[in-house]
Design an enzyme around this catalytic site. Structure first.
Site, PDB file in Angstrom:
ATOM      1  N   HIS A  59       0.858  -1.184   0.000  1.00  0.00           N
ATOM      2  CA  HIS A  59       0.000   0.000   0.000  1.00  0.00           C
ATOM      3  C   HIS A  59       0.891   1.231   0.000  1.00  0.00           C
ATOM      4  O   HIS A  59       2.098   1.122   0.215  1.00  0.00           O
ATOM      5  CB  HIS A  59      -0.945  -0.011   1.207  1.00  0.00           C
ATOM      6  N   GLY A  60       0.310   2.376  -0.240  1.00  0.00           N
ATOM      7  CA  GLY A  60       1.077   3.612  -0.340  1.00  0.00           C
ATOM      8  C   GLY A  60       1.494   4.164   1.013  1.00  0.00           C
ATOM      9  O   GLY A  60       1.020   3.725   2.057  1.00  0.00           O
TER      10      GLY A  60
END
Length: 145
Positions: A64-65
């Site tokens: 995920h970011g």
């Protein structure tokens, strides 16, 4: 307009990837292609991975970011990539199920929590790794939507 967090089009079965980079890029590209995030979000997924591995155990990674990636998220969503042959995520950690996550505001925490509960049951993970159809995976993760 609200979009489902997980839909059939977000799932790739029997993927073959050469390495962790290719796997993360695919997870991010699915989110881009289906309208959840902007292209720049993928770079933030790599930044997060460089900070700390997103390998979670039980053959699962959840790329995920970074915290500042939220600006690139249009809708909360997840992508699922089934890699039956596995891909090395470093330190001998083999990933067979990659779950890419993008959360609007702080929704990623709730999504992560729901995924963690489902994936804490080893049987659920094994079923998703062996699933022959997207529907099998959707039925296990239906509470994420």
């Amino acid at each position: 307009m609200s979009m489902p967090i997980l839909k059939k089009e977000n799932i790739v079965l029997h993927a073959r990837v050469e390495n962790k980079t290719e796997a993360i890029r695919l997870a991010g590209q699915i989110l881009v292609n289906n309208g959840y995030v902007e292209d720049s979000y993928i770079d933030k997924m790599f930044e997060r991975e460089a900070l700390t591995s997103t390998y979670m155990g039980n053959f699962i990674a959840i790329p995920h970011g970074t915290e500042d990636a939220k600006q690139f998220v249009k809708h909360s969503g997840i992508s699922i990539i089934q890699i039956p042959d596995g891909v090395d995520f470093g330190d001998g950690n083999i990933v067979k199920l990659l779950i890419g996550i993008a959360g609007k505001n702080n929704e990623h925490l709730e999504i992560l929590s729901k995924i963690a509960i489902v994936c804490s049951e080893v049987e659920n993970v094994e079923t998703m790794i062996k699933a022959a159809t997207e529907e099998e995976i959707l039925s296990i993760l239906n509470e994420v939507n």
